[in-house]
Design a protein around this motif. Sequence first.
Motif, PDB file in Angstrom:
ATOM      1  N   ASN A  29       0.836  -1.195   0.199  1.00 36.07           N
ATOM      2  CA  ASN A  29       0.185   0.072  -0.014  1.00 36.07           C
ATOM      3  C   ASN A  29       1.001   1.217  -0.024  1.00 36.07           C
ATOM      4  N   THR A  30       0.376   2.357   0.194  1.00 38.56           N
ATOM      5  CA  THR A  30       0.892   3.635   0.032  1.00 38.56           C
ATOM      6  C   THR A  30       1.966   3.794   1.051  1.00 38.56           C
ATOM      7  N   LYS A  59       5.290 -17.335   3.908  1.00 38.74           N
ATOM      8  CA  LYS A  59       4.074 -17.569   3.290  1.00 38.74           C
ATOM      9  C   LYS A  59       4.001 -16.567   1.899  1.00 38.74           C
ATOM     10  N   ALA A  60       4.487 -15.367   2.031  1.00 37.88           N
ATOM     11  CA  ALA A  60       4.102 -14.333   1.018  1.00 37.88           C
ATOM     12  C   ALA A  60       5.523 -13.449   1.131  1.00 37.88           C
ATOM     13  N   PHE A  61       6.077 -13.242  -0.029  1.00 40.26           N
ATOM     14  CA  PHE A  61       7.111 -12.032  -0.203  1.00 40.26           C
ATOM     15  C   PHE A  61       6.017 -10.685  -0.426  1.00 40.26           C
ATOM     16  N   ALA A  62       5.150 -10.924  -1.227  1.00 40.10           N
ATOM     17  CA  ALA A  62       4.081  -9.808  -1.248  1.00 40.10           C
ATOM     18  C   ALA A  62       2.961 -10.329  -2.238  1.00 40.10           C
ATOM     19  N   ALA A  63       1.757 -10.333  -1.880  1.00 41.41           N
ATOM     20  CA  ALA A  63       0.487 -10.807  -2.616  1.00 41.41           C
ATOM     21  C   ALA A  63       0.040  -9.764  -3.370  1.00 41.41           C
ATOM     22  N   GLY A  64       0.662  -8.746  -3.749  1.00 44.29           N
ATOM     23  CA  GLY A  64       0.437  -7.735  -4.729  1.00 44.29           C
ATOM     24  C   GLY A  64       0.275  -6.446  -4.214  1.00 44.29           C
ATOM     25  N   ALA A  65      -0.094  -5.464  -5.155  1.00 47.43           N
ATOM     26  CA  ALA A  65      -0.493  -4.093  -4.556  1.00 47.43           C
ATOM     27  C   ALA A  65      -1.724  -4.346  -3.733  1.00 47.43           C
ATOM     28  N   ASP A  66      -2.329  -3.207  -2.926  1.00 45.96           N
ATOM     29  CA  ASP A  66      -3.249  -3.572  -1.841  1.00 45.96           C
ATOM     30  C   ASP A  66      -4.578  -3.458  -2.661  1.00 45.96           C
ATOM     31  N   ILE A  67      -5.208  -4.275  -2.998  1.00 43.03           N
ATOM     32  CA  ILE A  67      -6.513  -4.223  -3.634  1.00 43.03           C
ATOM     33  C   ILE A  67      -7.499  -3.426  -3.016  1.00 43.03           C
ATOM     34  N   LYS A  68      -7.486  -3.478  -1.797  1.00 46.24           N
ATOM     35  CA  LYS A  68      -8.408  -2.762  -0.759  1.00 46.24           C
ATOM     36  C   LYS A  68      -8.247  -1.241  -1.070  1.00 46.24           C
ATOM     37  N   GLU A  69      -6.966  -1.005  -0.982  1.00 45.68           N
ATOM     38  CA  GLU A  69      -6.658   0.555  -1.332  1.00 45.68           C
ATOM     39  C   GLU A  69      -7.001   0.922  -2.581  1.00 45.68           C
ATOM     40  N   MET A  70      -7.067   0.055  -3.617  1.00 40.01           N
ATOM     41  CA  MET A  70      -7.223   0.763  -5.031  1.00 40.01           C
ATOM     42  C   MET A  70      -8.733   0.489  -5.320  1.00 40.01           C
ATOM     43  N   GLN A  71      -9.303  -0.480  -4.535  1.00 37.85           N
ATOM     44  CA  GLN A  71     -10.984  -0.667  -5.220  1.00 37.85           C
ATOM     45  C   GLN A  71     -11.624   0.367  -5.287  1.00 37.85           C
ATOM     46  N   LEU A 106       3.047 -11.999  -6.185  1.00 36.06           N
ATOM     47  CA  LEU A 106       2.000 -11.907  -7.024  1.00 36.06           C
ATOM     48  C   LEU A 106       1.620 -10.399  -7.361  1.00 36.06           C
ATOM     49  N   GLY A 107       1.416 -10.105  -8.693  1.00 39.13           N
ATOM     50  CA  GLY A 107       1.147  -8.850  -9.086  1.00 39.13           C
ATOM     51  C   GLY A 107       2.238  -7.828  -8.516  1.00 39.13           C
ATOM     52  N   GLY A 108       1.890  -6.699  -7.872  1.00 39.81           N
ATOM     53  CA  GLY A 108       2.971  -5.908  -7.305  1.00 39.81           C
ATOM     54  C   GLY A 108       4.085  -6.624  -6.682  1.00 39.81           C
ATOM     55  N   GLY A 109       3.737  -7.761  -5.916  1.00 39.06           N
ATOM     56  CA  GLY A 109       5.021  -8.456  -5.294  1.00 39.06           C
ATOM     57  C   GLY A 109       5.764  -9.073  -6.225  1.00 39.06           C
ATOM     58  N   CYS A 110       5.406  -9.611  -7.410  1.00 38.95           N
ATOM     59  CA  CYS A 110       6.448  -9.975  -8.266  1.00 38.95           C
ATOM     60  C   CYS A 110       6.991  -8.993  -9.219  1.00 38.95           C
ATOM     61  N   GLU A 111       6.329  -7.725  -9.019  1.00 36.44           N
ATOM     62  CA  GLU A 111       7.050  -6.510  -9.949  1.00 36.44           C
ATOM     63  C   GLU A 111       7.963  -5.956  -8.946  1.00 36.44           C
ATOM     64  N   LEU A 112       7.861  -5.957  -7.692  1.00 34.46           N
ATOM     65  CA  LEU A 112       8.885  -5.473  -6.828  1.00 34.46           C
ATOM     66  C   LEU A 112      10.077  -6.391  -6.650  1.00 34.46           C
ATOM     67  N   ALA A 113       9.753  -7.593  -6.760  1.00 34.71           N
ATOM     68  CA  ALA A 113      11.048  -8.515  -6.739  1.00 34.71           C
ATOM     69  C   ALA A 113      11.818  -8.228  -8.003  1.00 34.71           C
ATOM     70  N   PRO A 138      -0.798  -5.387 -15.024  1.00 37.76           N
ATOM     71  CA  PRO A 138       0.338  -5.096 -14.147  1.00 37.76           C
ATOM     72  C   PRO A 138       0.283  -3.492 -14.269  1.00 37.76           C
ATOM     73  N   GLY A 139       1.042  -2.795 -13.167  1.00 38.14           N
ATOM     74  CA  GLY A 139       1.153  -1.193 -12.993  1.00 38.14           C
ATOM     75  C   GLY A 139       2.265  -0.960 -12.577  1.00 38.14           C
ATOM     76  N   MET A 140       3.081  -1.861 -12.114  1.00 38.84           N
ATOM     77  CA  MET A 140       4.492  -1.431 -11.408  1.00 38.84           C
ATOM     78  C   MET A 140       5.499  -1.819 -12.291  1.00 38.84           C
ATOM     79  N   GLY A 141       5.150  -2.120 -13.725  1.00 46.05           N
ATOM     80  CA  GLY A 141       6.350  -2.553 -14.726  1.00 46.05           C
ATOM     81  C   GLY A 141       6.467  -4.147 -15.018  1.00 46.05           C
TER      82      GLY A 141
END
Length: 257
Positions: A29-30, A59-71, A106-113, A138-141
């Motif tokens: 998230n932000t 369990k998770a490096f990061a499961a993505g950008a925060d969907i609840k923040e973007m919703q 996943l998602g932003g988590g894969c993109e951050l990696a 995808p939105g972070m590259g």
Amino acid sequence: SQYETILVEQRGAVTLVTLNRPKALNALNTQILSELLDAMRAFDEDASQGCAVITGSEKAFAAGADIKEMQAQGFADMYGHDFFAGWDAFTRTRKPVIAAVAGYALGGGCELAMMCDFILAADSAKFGQPEIKLAVSPGMGGSQRLTRAVGKAKAMEMCLTGRMMDADEAERAGLVSRILPAAELLNDALKTAATIASMAPLAVKANKEMVDVAYETTLAQGVQFERRLFHALFGTQDQTEGMAAFVEKRSGIWTGK
Ligand code: HXC
């Protein structure tokens, strides 16, 4: 520490950053972005630090950008504020950053990696760009870096279906540099980072910069960029020391100059 969503520790010359929003599987998230950017800036400016490791949980490096923040966001919010543009600053870190990935990236988590300089994966790692299932992308590259890392066929299939790649497939495809048993991931990543941090600092920056240029330019220009930077390293005290140390069969002692 001064942060709420990440843990930052210095282990000798290595900065270990642990993403720490366990209840949201480290969704980005932000707040996590601004804390991570702050930590990376401090790392880059701290002459005692030579390499960073970014990791998540088992369990998770990061499961993505925060969907609840973007919703609830609309086009005007996202485009108007250039949402995710802040992540570009992460990639301007000049010292090396290793992603140590266990579980979901996943998602932003894969993109951050993929924004890190290379990925070490636990055998439990799972990579994916499942944004299409949310009717976005995808939105972070991810569409760009995954395609450069694994080629069009796999990147296209993953973006269009949202399927995950396990660690073996990711290694075969060139997304990760090595796979480790989950229990050894962090130790190995810290050891690898310590090896990098023990090298002459200007040479580390130069090596990182020239490999990165390979993504941005033609072969002829890239080879010339490499050669000029190689020449420039002969203006450093550490080059004199490094070559003298080799000839005298001892380890070099770096000044970073
Ligand atoms: C916000 C998330 C989240 C996310 C998980 N959580 N991923 N919250 N954003 N990306 C939260 C869940 O809501 C849940 O909170 C808690 O973390 C645990 O997740 P579960 O789903 O209960 O765990 P599990 O059943 O083990 O499934 C794990 C999972 C699944 C397969 C990783 O969580 C999942 O599919 N997550 C979303 C993956 C995804 O679509 N990522 C891409 C995001 S979009 P509660 O409160 O319910 O317990 C993205 C976009 C970039 O990154 C660009 C787009 C604009």
